[in-house]
Every structure is written in C-alpha cells, then in structure tokens.
Design a protein around this motif. Structure first.
Motif, short mmCIF file in Angstrom:
data_model
loop_
_atom_site.label_atom_id
_atom_site.label_comp_id
_atom_site.label_asym_id
_atom_site.label_seq_id
_atom_site.Cartn_x
_atom_site.Cartn_y
_atom_site.Cartn_z
N ILE A 1 9.89 10.60 16.51
CA ILE A 1 9.97 11.39 15.20
C ILE A 1 11.03 10.67 14.12
O ILE A 1 10.46 10.46 13.30
N THR A 2 12.14 10.74 14.60
CA THR A 2 12.20 9.00 13.69
C THR A 2 11.63 7.72 12.98
O THR A 2 11.76 7.94 11.86
N THR A 3 11.13 7.67 13.73
CA THR A 3 9.88 6.50 13.15
C THR A 3 9.22 6.44 12.39
O THR A 3 8.86 6.11 11.05
N VAL A 4 8.25 8.33 12.84
CA VAL A 4 7.59 8.80 11.98
C VAL A 4 7.93 9.03 10.44
O VAL A 4 7.87 8.18 9.47
N THR A 5 9.20 9.36 10.82
CA THR A 5 9.57 10.22 9.99
C THR A 5 10.06 8.55 9.11
O THR A 5 9.90 9.15 6.94
N ALA A 6 10.71 7.60 9.56
CA ALA A 6 11.65 6.88 8.39
C ALA A 6 10.08 6.06 8.00
O ALA A 6 11.19 5.51 6.70
N PHE A 7 9.22 5.80 8.83
CA PHE A 7 8.47 5.19 8.04
C PHE A 7 7.14 5.57 6.89
O PHE A 7 7.81 5.01 5.55
N GLY A 8 7.31 6.69 6.99
CA GLY A 8 6.96 7.49 6.03
C GLY A 8 8.27 7.86 4.73
O GLY A 8 7.76 7.73 3.47
N VAL A 9 9.16 7.68 5.39
CA VAL A 9 10.45 7.99 3.86
C VAL A 9 9.94 6.97 2.80
O VAL A 9 10.65 6.54 2.13
N PHE A 10 9.89 5.32 4.52
CA PHE A 10 9.92 4.01 3.29
C PHE A 10 9.21 4.15 2.11
O PHE A 10 8.48 3.48 1.19
N ILE A 11 7.78 4.58 2.73
CA ILE A 11 6.48 4.01 2.26
C ILE A 11 6.68 5.24 0.98
O ILE A 11 6.43 4.49 -0.24
N GLY A 12 7.25 6.14 1.18
CA GLY A 12 6.91 7.19 -0.25
C GLY A 12 8.26 6.30 -1.25
O GLY A 12 7.93 6.83 -2.30
N THR A 13 9.55 6.18 -1.06
CA THR A 13 10.36 5.52 -1.63
C THR A 13 9.96 4.32 -2.02
O THR A 13 9.87 4.04 -3.86
N VAL A 14 9.44 2.90 -1.40
CA VAL A 14 8.50 2.33 -2.71
C VAL A 14 6.63 2.37 -3.65
O VAL A 14 7.62 2.30 -4.33
N ILE A 15 6.93 4.05 -2.92
CA ILE A 15 5.24 4.50 -3.91
C ILE A 15 6.72 4.55 -5.21
O ILE A 15 6.06 4.91 -6.52
N THR A 16 7.71 5.54 -4.97
CA THR A 16 7.60 6.13 -6.36
C THR A 16 8.67 5.02 -6.64
O THR A 16 8.59 5.44 -8.67
N LEU A 17 9.41 4.14 -6.02
CA LEU A 17 9.50 3.25 -7.27
C LEU A 17 8.81 1.74 -7.94
O LEU A 17 9.61 1.71 -9.33
N SER A 18 7.60 2.30 -7.56
CA SER A 18 6.55 1.87 -7.87
C SER A 18 6.16 1.85 -9.55
O SER A 18 6.23 1.84 -10.90
#
Lengths: 398, 264
Positions: free
Chosen positions: A328-345
């Motif tokens: 659960i943590t891995t899937v969530t952390a990966f999603g949060v990482f992708i989401g953060t990259v998308i948002t900041l871009s």
C-alpha cells in the motif's frame, strides 16, 4: 518476508498497481493545486498585512476590524504615539488604482491596465515595507513609489522607471506619474499586487467619489500600525502585547486594537475563501482514502484463498500485515511522486499572476496527508487479511 | 523406524448441546518415518477435519496429537504457526501456489519463511524441481504451468524444508487420471526417499496403489485400516476397473456409496 511478498506481487501485477498509482497521482495533483490555490489566494489577500513590521494594528472602534470601514484621524496617531510602550506608529490607507501599461498586445490593441492596490504610508514609519532593490521612500510629498515585485514583472518596471496611474476623481479619470524608487516583495493586498506611496502623495492620487474644492487638512487613514518596545523573551512579549492592547484601547478614544493575525483573519473573504478551499482539499483526501481503501479491500477479498494458504503453511500475521503495508505504501508513494512531478511541471508552465503558490510548508503537509491516505484506506483490508483463517486453505472456513 | 506422528483418542465436536456435531470420533493411529498413508472416506467422514487437526489448524475437543513427540495441544497459536512452517509440509486441493511467484520462488518460499533463502536454498529448490521434471519451468508463473505441474511445484514446496510430516489434501482433485497417477507416484517416491511421514486425503481409491497404508473413515470414525499390500492393491484396482468398465455404475455408486469405494 512481508516486503519480499509485497514487491514480488506489485512487480508481477505492475499494470494493475500502476493504474492505482496513477489514480493517486491525479489525487495528488488535485490536492496540491487546491493547496497552492488556497495559499496563493490567501497570500494575495493578506500578504501585506501578514508581513507588516508591526506588533499591533489599531482600527476605528465601530469598524468591526474591517479596514474599509475604519477611519482614523491624524489626532489618533498622535494619541497612540504618546502611550508609554509604543515605539512607533504609522498610518496606512488602502485604495485601488490602475497602472497604464505602455505598448500594445500582439494583436495591436492597447494593453489592459494593471489593477493594483495603492497603499499609502508615512516614509520611515511602520507600514512601509523594506525594499529588495532601490531605496525606501524619502519624501512625504514625493512623486515616488515602492512597487511589489509582481507589479515590476507584470508592468516591466525597474528602479528609476516612471509609470502612469489612472484614478477616478469624481466622474473624471485623472493620470499621475510616479517614479519607482524601490522594489519590494510579497506585498499583495486584496488579491492584487501593490504600490506603496507616501501618505500625502497618495491622498492626491487615490480615487475619490467627490472632488472637494478645498481638500481637508486632516489626513486620515484606515488603520494605524503600531510597533512596541517588546521584551526579548517570547512569553513576556506575548503578555506585553496583550497589556498594550488593553492600555491603548483605554487611553486612546474610539479605537480597537488587534494583533496582526486577528487583523488578516478578519480581512473580508479571507476566512470564507480559506474555509472553502480547505474543505475541497479535505474532500479530495477523503475521496483518496475511500478509493484506495476500496481497491485494497477488493484485492484482499480476491486473495482470501492465497492468504489462507500462506497462513496454513506457517506465515505469521506480522508478515501478512507487513506485506499489505509495504504494498500500500509503495503504490501510494509512487503515485504521490508522479503526482508531485506532474503538478510542479504544470506549475512551471503557469503564466505570471495565476494565484497558485507552492509554499514548502503547505506542500509538505499536503504530501504527508497524501502519503497517509494509502495506509489509512488500507487499514480495513489489512484487518480483513489478518482475520482470514488458515482453515480457508482446506475449505473449512467461510 | 521412528514414530513421526501419533494420534491418541482424538475427538472433534463442532457446536454444543443439541446442535453438537461429532466430526471426528475417538480416532487413534500413528505414522512412522518414511511411511505414506492414505486417509479415505466419503464426503463428511471427517478426514479433512482430522487433517486440519494434524496440521495444528484446529484444536481437538479431546485427545492428543504428537508430532516428533511434541504435543500440539500444549502449544499456543504462535507456537503452532512456527511449528507448521518448520515441521509440516502442505499441499492443497487448489490455490496452492502464490500466483505472483515463479515455480522456483514458490518452492523457496518455505525456506524464506524459515529464516531466509541464500544460494544453498536456491540450489536445493532448483534440484528438487528438476527431479520433479520441472527443470525447464523454474521461472514460469503458476498461470503458465499445467495443473499437474502446479501440483508438483506444491509437492516440492511441501518437502524443501525437510518437514517431519507432509500433509496433502486431495492433491489429485483437479487433475486428469494420468497426471494424478504421476503426481501421487512422485509424492510417494519423495516421502519414501526423504524418510518423511506423509498423509494424503483422497476420494480417489485408485491412488492408493502408491501408499503403504489406507485408513478408511466413515462418520468420524476409523472403520478399516488396510496395511497389507495385496489388500491395498485390490482396493485400488477394484476402483480402477470400475472406472474403466462403466461410468454409469459410477454415478449409481455415488448415491449408494458402497464399502471401500467413495466416488466424488
């Protein structure tokens, strides 16, 4: 052992888990944008007040801490200055004007005037923000201004440049020319960047519903910023501020004195706006908890037989819990990482002036909240996995 | 030959009072090291409940079960879980393997559960799988294996950690006849070769040709124990002939369940 099982399953079913991570990424983008918008709009409303180099602010007693409703005469400033414990006081007056931007748009049209907050202050007194470039205001009647860096960027102004202000005087539009003497930062007020001018100069420029033949000699202001002789100890300083609030209200007639936080929280629209955006952010987080919880619960239901076999062959519950948590943590952390990259871009591509600000503290809180939604949503599925009987493997438990 | 498993007067009653159901009734037997025993009987005869008690998954209402001389009744849940992963090997009717682990990883799983899997464990898993004819399937996921191959991987997993007792619940239930024979023959060879005690619950009496003893249960009790080779072979071949001659008779038998034959 738990981590081994979690990583093997996640990797071998990566398509399915990637979809969930993308969902988390979209939620992350949503939450971060709402947080950024809340921060941006909040700052746009209160930045000048929250960065004010003052300890207390005085309002007219009947104004109910509303700047627009408050009017304080010059005499009140002098009365405040006479109260022991007051180090300095400065009148501040707010209004709105437009800056005429030179040049034309690519379509050949005149550029749209830039609306700004006109903030009148007494040079050298509380209320005048420190400059990053150039110098402070010097002349009480000078045709000079300190401009916010947002104004500098949007109007293309730098120190030494002159600019024209359009202001409505009665029914007529009047134009005034000022020179930029300094550039300051983070001084927005009422969702607009600001220009700071001497009180007397601003009194001529600010819009007036009626033009008087003989201007009043008593220059009033909306509020008065008060700087105190504060003790160094923070606890003593807090107590002294409280004492001075009461002392000022008892010794100076018809004023209400509040601290800076109370002042900006009472800025019209600020609390309502913040509440609305915070509600949206919390809703997005709750949706995240429910979506992730639902996904992992369905997955746990589908894996009952597998979990039963794992338990039957002697896998301890702690390994089952660890496997679920790591996954659960891995899937969530990966999603949060992708989401953060998308948002900041995306944020980098936003035009200047869009009120979205990613303050480190706000982003950190949002990211921690997002990282918690996975384990929170997965709690039910973990509880369910723990409750699966090893007898299931033999078909003896339902 | 030492005694690996001893079952003494074990009874299991579900529920209480008027609703009490006796699933296993005063059962006693023992299994020696290197002995392969078939537990047979019709549905509801109590053999799966007995198997669950032997594995420490259920507590007997009365009686004692000793594995390697250790009384399961004296262990708490955590001790039983640890005992299961160290001393018992398991194969099940279905859902045996973790679908996200390869054949080799599924076999290594038992070693990992018992403290880690270094190069030695990986070598043992490869050797065992190769011996079971799966040397070319080591890195295949369960969905890429046939039913028989999956059962052979499960057998390897049940034996890799050198357990005292190997329990197999209907290992041939989802296999065709030819594969069923192959699987049970392999199982028997490994039980005998590794000198483990093995118990196989089965409906299919034909599979008994590979076991050393047949314990027949009905209504929770042991009704017959066959330990002579010719008796066992006769039981198995009778079933085999019936299968070959008349499928119609099989259906009829299913409703009447005559002695010694337990059609599914």
């Amino acid at each position: 052992m738990g981590a081994y099982l979690a990583f093997k399953e996640t990797w071998r079913s990566r398509g399915r888990f990637l979809l969930v991570s993308l969902l988390v990424a979209l939620l992350t983008a949503l939450v971060l944008f709402i947080a950024g918008l809340a921060e941006g709009l909040g700052r746009g409303n209160i930045e000048y007040l929250s960065n004010l180099d003052a300890d207390l602010i005085a309002y007219q007693a009947e104004a109910q801490i509303l700047i627009a409703a408050s009017r304080l005469p010059r005499g009140t400033l002098q009365d405040i200055e006479r109260v022991p414990g007051v180090k300095a006081a400065g009148p501040i007056e707010f209004s709105r004007v437009s800056i005429i931007l030179p040049g034309t748009t690519p379509q050949g049209q005149p550029r749209k005037p830039l609306d700004v907050s006109l903030i009148q202050v007494e040079p050298g007194r509380p209320g005048e923000p420190p400059v990053r470039f150039g110098r402070q205001l010097q002349n009480r009647r000078g045709k000079e201004a300190i401009i916010d860096s947002l104004v500098a960027r949007r109007a293309g102004l730098s120190v030494g440049d002159e600019f024209t202000i359009r202001s409505l005087q009665g029914t007529r539009e009047e134009f005034y020319t000022l020179r930029v003497v300094g550039i300051t930062t983070s001084q927005q007020y009422a969702i607009q960047p600001s220009i700071i001018v001497p009180l007397l100069t601003g009194d001529q420029i600010k819009p007036k519903p009626v033009v008087e033949d003989r201007p009043s000699s008593d220059i009033s202001s909306n509020i008065i910023a008060i700087k105190l002789d504060l003790p160094e100890d923070p606890a003593e300083a807090r107590a002294f501020r409280e004492l001075m609030k009461r002392r000022l209200e008892s010794q100076v007639k018809k004023i209400q004195v509040v601290d800076i936080r109370t002042a900006y929280e009472n800025t019209p629209g600020y609390s309502a706006q913040k509440g609305t955006l915070d509600t949206q952010r919390y809703f997005a987080l709750v949706i995240g908890v429910l979506v992730l919880g639902g996904f992992f619960q369905i997955q746990a239901l589908q894996k009952v037989a597998q979990i039963g076999v794992l338990k039957a062959i002697g896998t301890p519950n702690r390994a089952i819990i660890a496997a679920s948590l790591v996954q659960i943590t891995t899937v969530t952390a990966f999603g949060v990482f992708i989401g953060t990259v998308i948002t900041l871009s995306l944020a980098l591509a936003l035009p200047v002036g869009v009120p979205i600000v990613f303050a480190p503290q706000t982003v950190f809180i949002a990211l921690v909240s997002l990282l918690l939604i996975g384990p929170l949503g997965g709690l039910l599925s973990i509880r369910y996995s723990v409750s699966v009987e090893p007898l299931t493997a033999l078909g003896l438990a339902q | 030959m030492g005694i690996a498993l001893e079952v003494r007067n074990v009874t299991k009653i579900y529920g209480s009072g008027e609703n009490a159901v006796v699933a296993v009734n005063d059962v006693s037997f023992s299994v020696a090291e290197g002995e392969f025993v078939a537990l047979v009987g019709p549905s509801g005869s109590g053999k799966t409940t007995l198997l669950a008690m032997l594995a420490g998954l259920l507590y007997p209402t009365q009686g004692n079960i000793y594995i390697d001389g250790q009384d399961l009744a004296k262990m708490d849940d955590a001790q039983r879980t640890a005992f299961r992963r160290q001393r018992i090997g398991f194969t099940f009717q279905a859902n045996n393997l973790m679908p996200y682990l390869t054949a080799r990883e599924n076999v290594e799983l038992m070693m990992r559960l018992n403290g880690g899997c270094k190069s030695e464990c990986s070598r043992m898993a490869v050797e065992l799988l190769t011996r079971l004819g799966l040397g070319h399937r080591l890195n295949n996921l369960p969905r890429q294996l046939s039913g028989g191959e999956q059962q052979r991987v499960a057998i390897a997993r049940a034996l890799i950690h050198n357990p005292t007792l190997v329990l197999a619940d209907e290992p041939t239930a989802s296999l065709d006849t030819e594969r069923a024979y192959q699987v049970v023959e392999t199982f028997a060879d490994l039980i005998h070769g590794h000198r483990r005690a093995g118990i196989m619950v089965t409906h299919d009496l034909r599979m008994c040709i590979y076991v050393d003893r047949v314990i027949q249960m009905q209504d929770g009790r042991i009704v017959r124990i066959l330990s002579q080779r010719d008796e066992i072979d006769e039981l198995a071949s009778a079933k085999r002939q019936r299968t070959k001659t008349t499928a119609v008779a099989e259906v009829t038998a299913a409703s009447s369940a005559p002695d010694g034959q337990f059609p599914r």
